[in-house]
Design a protein around this motif. Structure first.
Motif, mmCIF file in Angstrom:
data_model
loop_
_atom_site.group_PDB
_atom_site.id
_atom_site.type_symbol
_atom_site.label_atom_id
_atom_site.label_comp_id
_atom_site.label_asym_id
_atom_site.label_seq_id
_atom_site.Cartn_x
_atom_site.Cartn_y
_atom_site.Cartn_z
ATOM 1 N N ARG A 202 -0.057 43.839 37.714
ATOM 2 C CA ARG A 202 -1.070 43.691 36.660
ATOM 3 C C ARG A 202 -0.598 44.334 35.356
ATOM 4 N NH1 ARG A 202 -4.706 44.633 40.928
ATOM 5 N NH2 ARG A 202 -4.843 46.850 40.375
ATOM 6 N N LYS A 203 0.039 45.487 35.530
ATOM 7 C CA LYS A 203 0.540 46.163 34.334
ATOM 8 C C LYS A 203 1.591 45.318 33.637
ATOM 9 C CE LYS A 203 -0.280 50.926 35.766
ATOM 10 N NZ LYS A 203 0.349 52.227 36.067
ATOM 11 N N GLU A 204 2.476 44.720 34.415
ATOM 12 C CA GLU A 204 3.533 43.896 33.827
ATOM 13 C C GLU A 204 2.943 42.659 33.152
ATOM 14 O OE1 GLU A 204 6.227 43.103 36.972
ATOM 15 O OE2 GLU A 204 7.128 45.123 36.945
ATOM 16 N N GLN A 205 1.914 42.091 33.797
ATOM 17 C CA GLN A 205 1.258 40.934 33.196
ATOM 18 C C GLN A 205 0.575 41.326 31.873
ATOM 19 O OE1 GLN A 205 -1.387 39.387 36.164
ATOM 20 N NE2 GLN A 205 0.305 38.511 37.410
ATOM 21 N N GLY A 206 0.001 42.514 31.832
ATOM 22 C CA GLY A 206 -0.660 42.983 30.596
ATOM 23 C C GLY A 206 0.339 43.171 29.477
ATOM 24 N N LYS A 207 1.501 43.669 29.765
ATOM 25 C CA LYS A 207 2.534 43.860 28.757
ATOM 26 C C LYS A 207 3.012 42.512 28.230
ATOM 27 C CE LYS A 207 4.355 48.276 30.409
ATOM 28 N NZ LYS A 207 5.534 48.965 30.953
ATOM 29 N N GLY A 208 3.087 41.511 29.086
ATOM 30 C CA GLY A 208 3.548 40.188 28.673
ATOM 31 C C GLY A 208 2.593 39.562 27.672
ATOM 32 N N LYS A 209 1.324 39.762 27.846
ATOM 33 C CA LYS A 209 0.336 39.223 26.931
ATOM 34 C C LYS A 209 0.448 39.898 25.558
ATOM 35 C CE LYS A 209 -3.019 37.887 30.448
ATOM 36 N NZ LYS A 209 -4.369 38.102 30.963
ATOM 37 N N GLU A 210 0.734 41.160 25.541
ATOM 38 C CA GLU A 210 0.851 41.887 24.277
ATOM 39 C C GLU A 210 2.025 41.355 23.463
ATOM 40 O OE1 GLU A 210 1.148 45.968 25.227
ATOM 41 O OE2 GLU A 210 -0.955 46.163 25.856
ATOM 42 N N TRP A 211 3.096 40.964 24.101
ATOM 43 C CA TRP A 211 4.262 40.451 23.367
ATOM 44 C C TRP A 211 3.942 39.131 22.685
ATOM 45 C CZ3 TRP A 211 8.103 41.522 27.902
ATOM 46 C CH2 TRP A 211 8.326 42.911 27.990
#
Length: 212
Positions: A202-211
């Motif tokens: 989930r954390k990795e998915q959240g970072k991807g959205k921020e990019w």
């Protein structure tokens, strides 16, 4: 020592022996039951009476000499025509013959069908039978004791085996409890790892959205 003196001495001895045996026989206690412990006694034996009779009636015994003594009481010296025995010797021989005949009368009573000899003979048979029964009883008692000892040993073996089985059951239960605890710990670890992995995703998915 003359033959007559020897005969007198022997008869005196046999008379004493017979009196002693008869006294011992009359003092014999009743036979114990076969189950009792038999002990050696100084009771007279039939062989004792047989020995006395043999010394009277057997080869070389007194009986074979009595007729000769009786005959000589009436014999005359062929030269002097006097009695073969003098007054003193005649008196001694006469008394000896009387003692012998009295002794033989006693001996006849001893060996009568219902006399001491037959009674003692029957007693010896009973004693022998009792000894056999006593030995058989001892043997049976020993066998019973050995049987009980084997039973006790078997009971102890079974008790030991039961205790061993109980210990094995306890150990098996402990192993099962450890297995269950290990299984619970494994599942908890898997659940924790799964949660951590999902959280990481989930954390990795959240970072991807921020990019973006």
């Amino acid at each position: 020592m003359s033959e007559f003196s020897k005969s007198c001495k022997l008869l005196t001895k046999l008379s004493t022996d017979l009196d002693r045996l008869l006294e011992s026989h009359s003092a014999l206690p009743p036979l114990p039951p076969p189950s009792s412990t038999l002990t050696a006694t100084s009771s007279p034996r039939t062989s004792d009476f047989e020995s006395i009779r043999f010394q009277i009636e057997g080869e070389g015994g007194i009986a074979g000499k009595i007729d000769r003594y009786k005959q000589r009481l009436t014999e005359k010296d062929p030269v002097t025509c006097n009695d073969r025995y003098g007054d003193k010797m005649k008196k001694n021989v006469t008394e000896f013959i009387a003692s012998y005949e009295a002794f033989c009368a006693d001996l006849e009573i001893v060996f009568a069908p219902e006399g001491v000899y037959e009674s003692l003979k029957q007693r010896e048979k009973t004693e022998a039978s009792n000894i056999v029964k006593s030995e058989e009883a001892k043997k049976k008692a020993k066998e019973e004791e050995e049987k009980r000892a084997k039973m006790r040993a078997e009971e102890e073996r079974l008790a030991s085996l039961t205790e061993q089985q109980r210990q094995e059951e306890i150990q098996a239960k402990e192993r099962e409890e450890l297995r269950i605890q290990a299984e619970i710990a494994r599942k908890q670890r898997q659940e924790r790892e799964t949660k951590e992995r999902e959280e990481q995703e989930r954390k990795e998915q959240g970072k991807g959205k921020e990019w973006h």
